[in-house]
Write an enzyme that holds these catalytic residues in place. Structure first.
Site, mmCIF file in Angstrom:
data_model
loop_
_atom_site.group_PDB
_atom_site.id
_atom_site.type_symbol
_atom_site.label_atom_id
_atom_site.label_comp_id
_atom_site.label_asym_id
_atom_site.label_seq_id
_atom_site.Cartn_x
_atom_site.Cartn_y
_atom_site.Cartn_z
ATOM 1 N N HIS A 163 5.929 78.157 46.824
ATOM 2 C CA HIS A 163 6.217 77.265 47.946
ATOM 3 C C HIS A 163 6.914 75.926 47.671
ATOM 4 C CE1 HIS A 163 5.098 80.588 50.953
ATOM 5 N NE2 HIS A 163 4.598 81.000 49.826
ATOM 6 N N ASP A 377 10.610 68.589 47.963
ATOM 7 C CA ASP A 377 10.008 69.465 48.938
ATOM 8 C C ASP A 377 10.574 70.884 48.505
ATOM 9 O OD1 ASP A 377 8.596 70.018 51.255
ATOM 10 O OD2 ASP A 377 9.549 68.696 52.539
#
Length: 471
Positions: A163, A377
């Site tokens: 993730h 991110d």
């Protein structure tokens, strides 16, 4: 022994925060975080099991059913939480995988705990998985699990999804246990990443640091005699949200009313900028405040006509870097408000709190411009939530180029948060954007988010995993 399941998810945390009172009664509430947001609807549509830690140390729980899922708790001691989670996962791997924004720490004690806890998770999954089951392992905390689980249960089909970003080999090579981590991941049949950059970084690390053969996105793992044992696939699967459900919530009368109340409570500004993040050094909150503060300083925007609402939910508050970050952010907010406030109205509304999903939907609807300034991110699901909430098509999304969402949402305005002057120009462009341009961009963004939702993401990954099982 828990009932066995044909589909098993393994993640560091259960999707619920579990508490046990003095009488032994279990209570729970939905956990925050992008992984839970993404995976809960997937799990609820399948009769599967979720293996994870309860969130409370030294609590030994038996498997139970809640929120439409079978939950299989893994018990972690306080020392294991300190060394495996706060230590190796969040003070070694997290900064290393986010381009060393802060320096990672390398401690053998932390690594030993990481190894030991990964074995716990693998053993729990081996117990709950039925013969030939599909197992989906999630994220950087559990990179050893695929190989450990394959050794325990060679009949299983195993996928792993990251993730967060995966770093370039030059950065990853700093990790003293780099080969062990790669060997752990190569136990999977399918390895998934958010962006092409991340998958390419991983493939280069495998090529340089292991004996495996890399051809395109296929890795061939052989034994010491060079005899082929198996092949695994590396893929790119940008994660998403339950877009239809979020859009329906945002369109409700209650959320629309609350959105208007929020603007009223903020003094009815002409323009409301919004930032929503965990309080984490990777999110670029300090950069965002600097951008806004300089816009005020230069007279390019004026308070209180233009204001910023910054939600920074508490995160890893026992880790020293996070304590320092909170102090720095709060000092900066105070300085901006001290310099530019009108009587009774401040330019920055700072909320160090976690809010329920209904309140977040109202904030998204209330905002005119969403500012995502992450320094690194994996995806940034907040950006997709904002898009799904824009039922009136009036909002503008500004994305850091260092988010996975910048690849996935091309109609957003993209900027480099390190380039303060460029970022200021991007904010001004958003503020001056003609209404029809705003609506055209947001309409395109919403089509993208609605079509590529969390179900489509999971279906793509699991389809490739099923194909791997038959090849």
């Amino acid at each position: 022994m828990p009932d066995q399941a044909d589909f098993v998810v393994i993640a560091n945390r259960l999707p619920l925060d579990v508490t046990v009172d003095d009488s032994g009664e279990i209570t729970w509430e939905r956990s925050p975080g992008g992984l839970v947001t993404a995976m809960a609807p997937v799990m609820q549509s399948r009769d599967g099991a979720w293996v994870g830690w309860s969130g409370t140390p030294d609590v030994d729980l038996t498997p139970f059913k809640a929120d439409g899922m079978t939950l299989v708790p893994v018990t972690l001691s306080a020392d294991e939480v300190s060394d495996y989670y706060e230590g190796f996962s969040n003070a070694t791997l997290w900064p290393l995988y986010h381009d060393v924004i802060v320096a990672p720490e390398f401690h053998r004690q932390w690594w030993n705990a990481y190894d030991r806890v990964n074995r716990k998770f693998a053993e729990a999954a081996a117990t709950v998985a039925s013969e030939g089951a599909t197992v989906w392992v999630h994220d950087y905390q559990l990179q050893l699990v695929p190989a450990l689980l394959r050794k325990l249960r060679p009949d299983l089909t195993i996928g792993w999804f990251n993730h967060i970003p995966f770093p370039p080999v030059e950065i990853f090579s700093q990790l003293p246990w780099r080969e062990r981590v790669l060997d752990g991941l190569l136990g999977a049949d399918v390895l998934g990443f958010q962006r092409s950059w991340d998958s390419e970084n991983f493939l280069r690390s495998v090529k340089r640091l292991t004996g495996a053969t890399v051809r395109g996105r296929t890795i061939t793992v052989g034994d010491k005699t060079k005899r082929v044992r198996r092949r695994l696939k590396v893929g790119v699967y940008p994660i998403s949200i339950d877009a239809a459900a979020f859009a329906e919530l945002a369109a409700s009368d209650a959320v629309a009313t609350r959105a208007q109340e929020i603007r009223t409570e903020l003094g009815d500004p002409d323009v409301l900028l919004l930032g929503v993040d965990r309080l984490d050094y990777t999110k670029g909150i300090r950069h965002r405040l600097k951008i806004f503060g300089e816009l005020l300083r230069d007279g390019l925007v004026a308070a209180p006509q233009v204001c910023l609402m910054q939600v920074a939910s508490p995160s890893r508050e026992r880790v020293e870097q996070y304590k320092t970050l909170r102090d720095e952010v709060e000092v900066t907010v105070g300085r901006i408000n001290g310099d530019y406030s009108a009587l009774g109205r401040v330019p920055v509304h700072y909320l160090h709190q976690t809010f329920p999903v209904e309140e977040m939907a109202a904030m998204y609807r209330a905002a005119d411009v969403m500012l995502v300034t992450s320094l690194r991110d994996g995806m940034n699901l907040v950006a997709k939530e904002f898009v799904a909430a824009q039922v009136d098509l009036n909002g503008v999304l500004i994305l850091s180029e260092f988010t996975g969402a910048a690849d996935d949402l091309p109609q957003a305005l993209v900027m480099n948060p390190h380039d303060i002057e460029g970022a200021k120009r991007t904010v001004l462009r958003a503020l001056d954007m003609p209404r029809e341009d705003r609506r055209r961009r947001m309409r395109s963004l919403r089509r993208r988010v609605m079509a590529h939702d969390v179900t489509a993401w999971a279906d793509r990954f699991l389809s490739d995993l099923a194909e791997a099982a038959t090849s």
